[in-house]
Design an enzyme around this catalytic site. Structure first.
Site: not given
Length: 375
Positions: A34-35, A107, A212, A291
């Protein structure tokens, strides 16, 4: 033996994290790169349908995620000005039919839970990929900090601007969709006394607002919009926005929408990008997911879901079909994913999902573990 195969997953977003956790549980020697320098509570709201929660079950995370999230019984679609109901779609009201829960959550909160499914000794932060090269010994990964690592398989889960994709297909800017989205997180206490539904989308002809709750206690409320825009400045990830700008954009919308906007202290605006369908998802020892190979507008709330489904299908293919013929295994993965991912991409881009009453079972009822890989 699976444990003899070294797999490097580039990108610790939701898709990459799911891939690392699932591959690790399947017995592979996995490293997650992970960067970012460390984990942080990034992002805003996200929705996981039952199709995703069945995968979280395999990771041993289903209960923990359920305990942290809101469980809406219905998805409501409402008309922009008079609030008339356009659809009333059962979610958890049909829990038994879907065989899992529909959840809404921050998230960052669900990402933190998912990171917990990966051996912390196998996560490498501060590793921004700059190059990769296939050699006789494997794939050599080169990072911005000057370090290198060698693995047998590379999984490119590094998002819209994937460096892994660039190495396979060359540099190409993503395409601006002509849409932007406003986002804000609101303390629910600022909406007290209002009839706030836990999962609702407000629609007019050319824009919408999805709103929501983000937690089981319903203490945080989130909205995200989709609005037309002529252009977006190149290289700018997002910009601050204001209540005034949003009130102008949503002039005439229902009083509840106006109340959401009025309650928002910090509002940001984000561009929505996409790419043309890729001519390939894999080459040699390198494979893409999420993605990195099929970005989509967020209008079905299924972008992260498709990445997580990719991770589960890729793990199944590597485990059940083996690694002796990687080209065949990766092509089986692509074959079993491309039709579904493309259909979700098309419906997301059309922005018609659940606006009228329809049966979403083809999305939420899907169980990736029931797919016959040899069929």
């Amino acid at each position: 033996m699976a444990e003899a195969v070294r797999i490097g997953v580039v990108g610790a977003g939701l898709g990459g994290t799911a891939a690392a956790g699932l591959l690790q549980r399947a017995g592979f020697d996995v490293t997650l790169y992970e960067q970012a320098p460390s984990f942080s509570r990034l992002g805003a709201g996200i929705q996981f349908g039952p199709n995703v929660m069945k995968i979280m079950r395999r990771l041993g995370l289903e209960q923990k995620i359920e305990e942290a999230s809101c469980h809406p019984d219905y998805w409501f679609s409402r008309n922009w000005d008079d609030g008339a109901y356009l659809s009333r779609i059962p979610l958890n009201a049909q829990h038994d039919r879907y065989a899992a829960t529909y959840i809404t959550i921050h998230r960052g909160d669900v990402h933190e839970i998912m990171i917990g499914a990966v051996d912390p000794a196998r996560i490498r932060f501060g590793k921004k990929l700059v190059d990769l090269e296939e050699t006789a010994a494997g794939v050599v990964l080169s990072f911005e900090d000057g370090s290198t690592d060698t693995v047998d398989i590379v999984v490119g889960a590094d998002g819209l601007n994937s460096r892994v994709r660039e190495k396979l297909l060359g540099v190409e800017d993503p395409l601006f969709t002509g849409w932007v989205g406003h986002r804000a997180i609101i303390p629910a206490s600022k909406l007290s006394g209002l009839d706030v539904e836990p999962c609702v989308k407000w629609w007019s002809e050319d824009r919408h607002m999805m709103a929501y709750f983000l937690d089981k206690d319903r203490s945080e409320f989130y909205f995200v919009t989709g609005e037309p825009a002529e252009s977006w400045p190149r290289g700018v990830a997002w910009v601050p926005s204001t209540r005034d700008e949003m009130q102008a954009s949503f002039k005439g919308y229902h009083p509840l929408v106006q109340a959401y906007i009025e309650a928002a202290d910090t509002i940001t605006k984000w561009p929505l990008f996409t790419r043309h369908p890729l001519p390939l998802w894999h080459r040699g020892r390198v494979v893409l997911l999420g993605d990195a190979c099929h970005p989509m507008k967020p209008h079905m709330a299924q972008g992260a879901a498709m990445a997580i489904e990719d991770a589960a299908m890729l793990t199944r293919c590597l485990s059940e079909l083996g690694t002796a013929d990687l080209g065949g295994t990766f092509e089986a993965y692509r074959t079993h994913r491309i039709e579904r991912a493309s259909r979700v991409q098309q419906v997301s881009n059309a922005n018609t999902w659940l606006r009228a009453d329809e049966d979403p079972f083809w999305v939420y009822g899907y169980d990736i573990y029931g797919v016959d890989l040899r069929g």
